[in-house]
Design an enzyme around this catalytic site. Structure first.
Site, mmCIF file in Angstrom:
data_model
loop_
_atom_site.group_PDB
_atom_site.id
_atom_site.type_symbol
_atom_site.label_atom_id
_atom_site.label_comp_id
_atom_site.label_asym_id
_atom_site.label_seq_id
_atom_site.Cartn_x
_atom_site.Cartn_y
_atom_site.Cartn_z
ATOM 1 N N THR A 151 27.891 66.830 11.972
ATOM 2 C CA THR A 151 27.788 66.412 13.370
ATOM 3 C C THR A 151 28.734 67.222 14.247
ATOM 4 O O THR A 151 29.766 67.710 13.772
ATOM 5 C CB THR A 151 28.149 64.909 13.467
ATOM 6 O OG1 THR A 151 28.444 64.580 14.830
ATOM 7 C CG2 THR A 151 29.389 64.557 12.649
ATOM 8 N N ASP A 152 28.398 67.323 15.532
ATOM 9 C CA ASP A 152 29.310 68.007 16.466
ATOM 10 C C ASP A 152 30.611 67.226 16.639
ATOM 11 O O ASP A 152 31.595 67.764 17.155
ATOM 12 C CB ASP A 152 28.620 68.233 17.827
ATOM 13 C CG ASP A 152 28.163 66.956 18.523
ATOM 14 O OD1 ASP A 152 28.323 65.854 17.955
ATOM 15 O OD2 ASP A 152 27.638 67.061 19.644
ATOM 16 N N GLU A 153 30.622 65.945 16.210
ATOM 17 C CA GLU A 153 31.827 65.136 16.414
ATOM 18 C C GLU A 153 33.010 65.646 15.596
ATOM 19 O O GLU A 153 34.153 65.291 15.870
ATOM 20 C CB GLU A 153 31.530 63.653 16.115
ATOM 21 C CG GLU A 153 30.417 63.146 17.019
ATOM 22 C CD GLU A 153 30.234 61.642 17.042
ATOM 23 O OE1 GLU A 153 31.204 60.904 16.787
ATOM 24 O OE2 GLU A 153 29.108 61.204 17.327
ATOM 25 N N TYR A 204 35.093 57.751 11.795
ATOM 26 C CA TYR A 204 33.787 58.341 11.456
ATOM 27 C C TYR A 204 33.864 59.863 11.467
ATOM 28 O O TYR A 204 33.522 60.529 10.487
ATOM 29 C CB TYR A 204 32.701 57.867 12.449
ATOM 30 C CG TYR A 204 31.454 58.720 12.416
ATOM 31 C CD1 TYR A 204 30.624 58.740 11.298
ATOM 32 C CD2 TYR A 204 31.107 59.541 13.505
ATOM 33 C CE1 TYR A 204 29.490 59.551 11.254
ATOM 34 C CE2 TYR A 204 29.976 60.342 13.472
ATOM 35 C CZ TYR A 204 29.177 60.350 12.342
ATOM 36 O OH TYR A 204 28.059 61.152 12.300
ATOM 37 N N LYS A 244 33.543 62.719 8.418
ATOM 38 C CA LYS A 244 32.548 63.805 8.399
ATOM 39 C C LYS A 244 33.250 65.169 8.339
ATOM 40 O O LYS A 244 32.788 66.083 7.655
ATOM 41 C CB LYS A 244 31.643 63.726 9.636
ATOM 42 C CG LYS A 244 30.744 62.501 9.706
ATOM 43 C CD LYS A 244 29.673 62.462 8.618
ATOM 44 C CE LYS A 244 28.613 63.505 8.791
ATOM 45 N NZ LYS A 244 27.526 63.326 7.764
#
Ligand code: NAD
Ligand code: TYD
Length: 339
Positions: free
Chosen positions: A125-127, A153, A157
């Site tokens: 994810t870009d997060e 979260y 990741k």
């Protein structure tokens, strides 16, 4: 080819299963999913009974189970969607995020090493890049942007991404990683912004916008994410990271207003509530690498994607009403009751 899709009963995984069966019917698919609160066999209705598709219930962090599965099935490619995926839940209960997102990824990669899997693909994810300031619209996440997670979260990741890259370097495991922006579309669990707002607006309930609604997300229709992963696993270079996004940044409040317009509901439903702790301000992906190397481009505009998504929720009330009738009510009361 035999492709193992983990987390295939979740939002993006289910859309990916449908995409793959449609575009590559010559391949064989195994879908492994623990069916947590977010997993739903009803999301696999179009593929579940196809002869080249098999569903298996199981936990990616259960090493013995994973090893036995790989021993028996010998997949050629593994695509890992399985994860705990909701930031707000990671704030209230981080532990399961570490177990599934980090240890689960490691268990899968160990099985890939042992059984000589040709490609392990991590759906990231870009997060993992943290966030960007609102007053620097010139800044975007590239594959070289340092990892800088904000929530349990995104930290889980990012940890998984580091492990995937370590396995590539140390063990020469053929891996790839995609880091995509926020997805939306069919089968999206109604704890996330867009389906939460659609389902609540349909019931004329208040729409809880965090803070002032000024945080920016970069939205991509889920089918475009599926086409990107499909390209990367079949044509992408091993060892590479590819950012995926469609340059479609919107403030949360504008997304909510677009949904209300589509449904013909009044803006008086909007209620501003206490902000999320550590709330990332802005995500924005630079997708030029996947375009340059693999020719990928998104095909669905935001206006079209929102229209199709709203229509899907109108046409598939049974899918989400069954979710809302269960444990979800306790979740909503606990998450939003005090806000
Ligand atoms: P989701 O929560 O809808 O689905 C996750 C699926 O994984 C569920 O079916 C669940 O049952 C399954 N699962 C959870 N723990 C498991 C375990 N231990 N073993 C096996 N299965 C397990 O999530 P999603 O939105 O479909 O996201 C899928 C992946 O894409 C995640 O890795 C997420 O980090 C990533 N991602 C999501 C977005 C987004 O906007 N939703 C954007 C970029 C990346
Ligand atoms: P979400 O769908 O949870 O995705 P993520 O946090 O992974 O980006 O949230 C998208 C944005 O919407 C995020 O800025 C938080 C905000 N949001 C609300 O304002 N209200 C809500 O009820 C939810 C779930 C999210």
């Amino acid at each position: 080819m035999k492709i193992l899709i983990t987390g295939g009963a979740g939002f993006i995984g289910a859309n990916f299963c449908e995409y793959e069966l449609k575009h590559h019917p010559e391949d064989t698919y195994l879908c492994l999913d623990a069916l947590t609160y977010a997993g739903n066999l009803a999301s696999l209705e179009h593929v579940l009974h196809q002869p080249n598709f098999t569903f298996i219930r199981g936990d990616i962090a259960d090493r013995d189970f994973v090893n036995a599965l790989f021993e028996r099935e010998k997949p050629d490619i593994v695509v890992n969607f399985a994860a705990e995926s909701h930031v707000d839940r990671s704030v209230t209960d981080p532990e399961v995020f570490l177990r599934t997102n980090i240890m689960g990824t490691q268990a899968l990669m160990d099985a890939c090493r042992k059984h000589g899997v040709g490609r392990f693909h991590q759906v990231s994810t870009d997060e993992v890049y943290g966030d960007l300031p609102l007053d620097r619209p010139d800044l975007f996440f590239t594959e070289e942007t340092p990892l800088h997670a904000s929530s349990p979260y995104s930290a889980s990741k990012a940890s998984a991404d580091l492990l995937v890259q370590a396995y590539a370097r140390t063990f020469k495991l053929p891996v790839s990683i995609t880091r995509c922006s926020n997805n939306y579309g069919p089968y999206h669990f109604p704890e996330k912004l867009i389906p939460l707002m659609i389902t609540r607006a349909l019931a004329d309930q208040g729409l809880p916008v965090y803070g002032k609604g000024e945080n920016v997300r970069d939205w991509l229709y889920v089918e475009d994410h599926c086409s990107a992963i499909d390209l990367v696993i079949r044509k992408g270079r091993a060892g590479e990271v590819y950012n995926v996004g469609g340059h479609n940044e919107r403030r949360n409040i504008d997304v909510v207003k677009a949904i209300l317009r589509e449904l013909g509901k009044p803006e008086t439903l909007i209620t501003y509530v206490t902000d999320r702790p550590g709330h990332d301000m802005r995500y924005a992906i630079d997708p030029s690498k996947i375009h340059r190397e693999l020719g990928w481009l998104p095909t669905t505009t935001f206006d079209e994607g929102i229209r199709r998504t709203v229509q899907w929720y109108l046409d598939n009330r049974g899918w989400w009403e069954a979710i809302l009738a269960g444990e979800y009510q306790n979740y909503y009361a606990a998450m939003y009751g005090q806000r």
